[in-house]
Design a protein around this motif. Structure first.
Motif, PDB file in Angstrom:
ATOM      1  N   PRO A  83       0.841  -1.195   0.000  1.00 38.41           N
ATOM      2  CA  PRO A  83       0.000   0.000   0.000  1.00 38.41           C
ATOM      3  C   PRO A  83       0.882   1.254   0.000  1.00 38.41           C
ATOM      4  O   PRO A  83       1.922   1.281   0.668  1.00 38.41           O
ATOM      5  CB  PRO A  83      -0.776  -0.102   1.303  1.00 38.41           C
ATOM      6  CG  PRO A  83      -0.560  -1.470   1.815  1.00 38.41           C
ATOM      7  CD  PRO A  83       0.649  -2.022   1.166  1.00 38.41           C
ATOM      8  N   ILE A  84       0.498   2.246  -0.752  1.00 39.40           N
ATOM      9  CA  ILE A  84       1.324   3.448  -0.942  1.00 39.40           C
ATOM     10  C   ILE A  84       1.630   4.148   0.387  1.00 39.40           C
ATOM     11  O   ILE A  84       2.736   4.666   0.595  1.00 39.40           O
ATOM     12  CB  ILE A  84       0.666   4.407  -1.986  1.00 39.40           C
ATOM     13  CG1 ILE A  84       1.638   5.526  -2.376  1.00 39.40           C
ATOM     14  CG2 ILE A  84      -0.640   4.987  -1.492  1.00 39.40           C
ATOM     15  CD1 ILE A  84       2.739   5.055  -3.273  1.00 39.40           C
ATOM     16  N   LYS A  85       0.618   4.087   1.304  1.00 39.02           N
ATOM     17  CA  LYS A  85       0.804   4.719   2.610  1.00 39.02           C
ATOM     18  C   LYS A  85       1.974   4.056   3.356  1.00 39.02           C
ATOM     19  O   LYS A  85       2.811   4.717   3.969  1.00 39.02           O
ATOM     20  CB  LYS A  85      -0.489   4.569   3.418  1.00 39.02           C
ATOM     21  CG  LYS A  85      -0.635   5.601   4.518  1.00 39.02           C
ATOM     22  CD  LYS A  85      -1.984   5.440   5.173  1.00 39.02           C
ATOM     23  CE  LYS A  85      -1.950   6.089   6.549  1.00 39.02           C
ATOM     24  NZ  LYS A  85      -3.145   5.762   7.310  1.00 39.02           N
ATOM     25  N   PHE A  86       2.021   2.712   3.244  1.00 40.62           N
ATOM     26  CA  PHE A  86       3.066   1.941   3.909  1.00 40.62           C
ATOM     27  C   PHE A  86       4.439   2.269   3.296  1.00 40.62           C
ATOM     28  O   PHE A  86       5.433   2.446   4.017  1.00 40.62           O
ATOM     29  CB  PHE A  86       2.734   0.453   3.765  1.00 40.62           C
ATOM     30  CG  PHE A  86       3.627  -0.447   4.565  1.00 40.62           C
ATOM     31  CD1 PHE A  86       3.865  -0.202   5.918  1.00 40.62           C
ATOM     32  CD2 PHE A  86       4.249  -1.548   3.984  1.00 40.62           C
ATOM     33  CE1 PHE A  86       4.687  -1.025   6.669  1.00 40.62           C
ATOM     34  CE2 PHE A  86       5.084  -2.377   4.724  1.00 40.62           C
ATOM     35  CZ  PHE A  86       5.294  -2.115   6.069  1.00 40.62           C
ATOM     36  N   VAL A  87       4.490   2.377   1.952  1.00 42.52           N
ATOM     37  CA  VAL A  87       5.748   2.713   1.261  1.00 42.52           C
ATOM     38  C   VAL A  87       6.253   4.080   1.732  1.00 42.52           C
ATOM     39  O   VAL A  87       7.444   4.265   2.031  1.00 42.52           O
ATOM     40  CB  VAL A  87       5.552   2.698  -0.278  1.00 42.52           C
ATOM     41  CG1 VAL A  87       6.805   3.191  -0.996  1.00 42.52           C
ATOM     42  CG2 VAL A  87       5.217   1.290  -0.752  1.00 42.52           C
ATOM     43  N   PRO A 108       8.733  -1.907  -7.198  1.00 49.00           N
ATOM     44  CA  PRO A 108       7.365  -2.424  -7.214  1.00 49.00           C
ATOM     45  C   PRO A 108       7.361  -3.962  -7.234  1.00 49.00           C
ATOM     46  O   PRO A 108       8.186  -4.575  -7.914  1.00 49.00           O
ATOM     47  CB  PRO A 108       6.764  -1.866  -8.510  1.00 49.00           C
ATOM     48  CG  PRO A 108       7.722  -0.841  -9.000  1.00 49.00           C
ATOM     49  CD  PRO A 108       9.037  -1.095  -8.382  1.00 49.00           C
ATOM     50  N   ASN A 109       6.451  -4.528  -6.489  1.00 48.85           N
ATOM     51  CA  ASN A 109       6.239  -5.985  -6.413  1.00 48.85           C
ATOM     52  C   ASN A 109       7.412  -6.778  -5.829  1.00 48.85           C
ATOM     53  O   ASN A 109       7.361  -8.001  -5.766  1.00 48.85           O
ATOM     54  CB  ASN A 109       5.898  -6.577  -7.789  1.00 48.85           C
ATOM     55  CG  ASN A 109       4.593  -6.023  -8.308  1.00 48.85           C
ATOM     56  OD1 ASN A 109       3.681  -5.752  -7.529  1.00 48.85           O
ATOM     57  ND2 ASN A 109       4.521  -5.807  -9.614  1.00 48.85           N
ATOM     58  N   PHE A 110       8.489  -6.100  -5.421  1.00 48.73           N
ATOM     59  CA  PHE A 110       9.657  -6.835  -4.897  1.00 48.73           C
ATOM     60  C   PHE A 110       9.288  -7.565  -3.609  1.00 48.73           C
ATOM     61  O   PHE A 110       9.552  -8.757  -3.450  1.00 48.73           O
ATOM     62  CB  PHE A 110      10.830  -5.872  -4.659  1.00 48.73           C
ATOM     63  CG  PHE A 110      12.041  -6.531  -4.056  1.00 48.73           C
ATOM     64  CD1 PHE A 110      12.903  -7.282  -4.851  1.00 48.73           C
ATOM     65  CD2 PHE A 110      12.304  -6.445  -2.688  1.00 48.73           C
ATOM     66  CE1 PHE A 110      14.004  -7.914  -4.298  1.00 48.73           C
ATOM     67  CE2 PHE A 110      13.399  -7.076  -2.128  1.00 48.73           C
ATOM     68  CZ  PHE A 110      14.253  -7.806  -2.939  1.00 48.73           C
ATOM     69  N   ILE A 111       8.671  -6.808  -2.677  1.00 51.92           N
ATOM     70  CA  ILE A 111       8.326  -7.379  -1.371  1.00 51.92           C
ATOM     71  C   ILE A 111       7.337  -8.539  -1.541  1.00 51.92           C
ATOM     72  O   ILE A 111       7.505  -9.597  -0.920  1.00 51.92           O
ATOM     73  CB  ILE A 111       7.713  -6.280  -0.465  1.00 51.92           C
ATOM     74  CG1 ILE A 111       8.791  -5.263  -0.065  1.00 51.92           C
ATOM     75  CG2 ILE A 111       7.031  -6.847   0.775  1.00 51.92           C
ATOM     76  CD1 ILE A 111       9.613  -5.631   1.145  1.00 51.92           C
ATOM     77  N   ASP A 112       6.337  -8.334  -2.397  1.00 55.36           N
ATOM     78  CA  ASP A 112       5.328  -9.380  -2.616  1.00 55.36           C
ATOM     79  C   ASP A 112       5.962 -10.627  -3.244  1.00 55.36           C
ATOM     80  O   ASP A 112       5.660 -11.763  -2.846  1.00 55.36           O
ATOM     81  CB  ASP A 112       4.229  -8.846  -3.540  1.00 55.36           C
ATOM     82  CG  ASP A 112       2.869  -8.948  -2.868  1.00 55.36           C
ATOM     83  OD1 ASP A 112       2.852  -9.145  -1.618  1.00 55.36           O
ATOM     84  OD2 ASP A 112       1.854  -8.844  -3.579  1.00 55.36           O
ATOM     85  N   GLU A 143       2.644 -16.621   4.201  1.00 56.58           N
ATOM     86  CA  GLU A 143       1.248 -16.353   3.844  1.00 56.58           C
ATOM     87  C   GLU A 143       0.953 -14.865   4.019  1.00 56.58           C
ATOM     88  O   GLU A 143       0.304 -14.243   3.196  1.00 56.58           O
ATOM     89  CB  GLU A 143       0.320 -17.154   4.783  1.00 56.58           C
ATOM     90  CG  GLU A 143       0.335 -18.650   4.528  1.00 56.58           C
ATOM     91  CD  GLU A 143      -0.759 -19.079   3.588  1.00 56.58           C
ATOM     92  OE1 GLU A 143      -1.830 -18.472   3.637  1.00 56.58           O
ATOM     93  OE2 GLU A 143      -0.523 -20.011   2.785  1.00 56.58           O
ATOM     94  N   ILE A 144       1.461 -14.341   5.152  1.00 58.39           N
ATOM     95  CA  ILE A 144       1.123 -12.951   5.487  1.00 58.39           C
ATOM     96  C   ILE A 144       2.390 -12.096   5.408  1.00 58.39           C
ATOM     97  O   ILE A 144       3.453 -12.491   5.911  1.00 58.39           O
ATOM     98  CB  ILE A 144       0.505 -12.879   6.898  1.00 58.39           C
ATOM     99  CG1 ILE A 144      -0.733 -13.795   6.947  1.00 58.39           C
ATOM    100  CG2 ILE A 144       0.111 -11.450   7.276  1.00 58.39           C
ATOM    101  CD1 ILE A 144      -1.224 -14.107   8.335  1.00 58.39           C
ATOM    102  N   LEU A 145       2.248 -10.937   4.812  1.00 59.38           N
ATOM    103  CA  LEU A 145       3.392 -10.046   4.580  1.00 59.38           C
ATOM    104  C   LEU A 145       4.069  -9.628   5.892  1.00 59.38           C
ATOM    105  O   LEU A 145       5.303  -9.615   5.989  1.00 59.38           O
ATOM    106  CB  LEU A 145       2.917  -8.807   3.806  1.00 59.38           C
ATOM    107  CG  LEU A 145       4.022  -7.852   3.357  1.00 59.38           C
ATOM    108  CD1 LEU A 145       4.929  -8.515   2.344  1.00 59.38           C
ATOM    109  CD2 LEU A 145       3.412  -6.583   2.775  1.00 59.38           C
ATOM    110  N   SER A 146       3.207  -9.295   6.892  1.00 52.98           N
ATOM    111  CA  SER A 146       3.790  -8.802   8.158  1.00 52.98           C
ATOM    112  C   SER A 146       4.672  -9.866   8.822  1.00 52.98           C
ATOM    113  O   SER A 146       5.665  -9.547   9.476  1.00 52.98           O
ATOM    114  CB  SER A 146       2.696  -8.345   9.111  1.00 52.98           C
ATOM    115  OG  SER A 146       1.839  -9.419   9.368  1.00 52.98           O
TER     116      SER A 146
END
Lengths: 237, 113
Positions: free
Chosen positions: B3-7, B52-56, B65-68
């Motif tokens: 999410p842009i806010k997180f970035v 973009p999309n690197f973290i995912d 499963e979960i990003l956090s």
């Protein structure tokens, strides 16, 4: 030629016994030199040593027994001593046993000699508490297993070294568990290590440098460090 | 995609940390040598947030499963690495202090003789 002999006496808060220990050595043989390594004592040890003009090195902060003893070996190497004797400042070691201790060095039968409480003829005097003895046996067995050399008293601080070991210890000396680790290193490098029987007294003053002897954590630490020493590479002097 | 806010939060936090490290080096609280590891950690976070999309992609590659969970695991891993580095530094310094103490005390004894 008469060999130059030095007593290395590490002292931490030994105001009660240090003077008695030194007088004992001097009255036994006035030709033996002494260096007291005052390991940052917080009692009157420094004042007592200075007032009585006793040759001493006052470490600027407490280093523990290993760092203090190594300072003594550095001093011995710098001043070209032939034999260095580790002798506790708390009256535990017996001055009458010193000649027996250095004899194998004088005859070139050993490079390093340890005074042992547990050799058959010497089962008298202070033998340490039961739990400590179990710890000592465990350490001795581990050294035996790792080095293929048997030892009976790996924690004895009553020791004597020839010139070669003096120079070796002045550059390499274990700091955390100095007595068992140093024995392990010497055996690993195939130095000639010998044990002679010795009678030890109970401490007259000061505090033991081993605080948590009986704790499993302490034992684990010693055994782990012995294993690490057995894996490390050391250069012979 | 994050999410842009997180970035934005990562970027702001990252730059604040960089500013803090540079300030500490400038004020001599940090040596350049030891600040580098911190700067590298912060920069790697910034870069991964910016691509973009690197973290995912990394999340699915590592099987989280979960990003956090992935971010927390990486953070813990990095902290362990930093602590190990600091332990190495402390051990080396302890050795140097011992040597200095011995040599100085020997020298003092010689001078006072």
């Amino acid at each position: 030629m008469i060999p130059k002999i030095l007593f290395i006496i590490p002292a931490y808060n030994e105001e009660v016994s240090i003077l008695k220990t030194i007088r004992e050595i001097h009255s036994f043989n006035p030709n033996w030199d002494i260096i007291v390594i005052n390991d940052g004592s917080t009692d009157r040890t420094k004042e007592i040593l200075d007032e009585n003009n006793i040759p001493s090195i006052h470490l600027i902060m407490n280093l523990g027994i290993g760092g203090a003893v190594q300072t003594g070996y550095k001093y011995a190497a710098e001043n070209d001593y032939d034999i260095a004797i580790q002798f506790d400042g708390d009256g535990q070691h017996n001055i009458n046993d010193v000649e027996k201790l250095i004899e194998p060095l004088l005859n070139d039968m050993a490079d390093f000699v340890v005074g042992s409480r547990f050799l058959s003829e010497s089962r008298e005097g202070f033998q340490s508490s039961f739990l400590r003895r179990i710890g000592i046996v465990l350490i001795a067995k581990t050294i035996g297993l790792l080095s293929q050399h048997s030892v009976s008293d790996p924690t004895s601080g009553f020791r004597a070294a020839n010139k070669r070991i003096i120079h070796f210890f002045s550059s390499v000396y274990p700091i955390e568990f100095p007595e068992p680790e140093s024995l392990m290193i010497l055996h690993k490098l195939n130095y000639r290590v010998k044990e002679v029987p010795s009678i030890m007294n109970e401490r007259q003053g000061g505090k033991s440098s081993i605080h948590s002897w009986i704790s499993a954590y302490y034992m684990l630490n010693v055994l782990f460090s012995l294993w690490i020493v057995s894996l490390r590479k050391y250069d012979k002097y | 995609m994050l999410p842009i806010k997180f970035v934005i939060e990562i970027i702001v936090f990252g730059f604040l940390l960089i500013a803090l490290v540079v300030y500490l080096v400038h004020q001599n609280y940090f040596s350049v040598k030891y600040s580098l590891i911190w700067l590298l950690v912060i920069l790697s976070f910034l870069t991964s947030a910016l691509i973009p999309n690197f973290i995912d992609g990394l999340r699915s590659f590592l099987g989280f499963e979960i990003l956090s969970n992935m971010i927390l695991s990486i953070m813990i891993g990095l902290l362990i690495l930093l602590t190990l580095t600091l332990t190495i530094i402390v051990s080396g310094q302890k050795e140097s202090i011992r040597l200095l103490n011995q040599e100085l005390s020997l020298l003092k004894a010689k001078v006072n003789k």
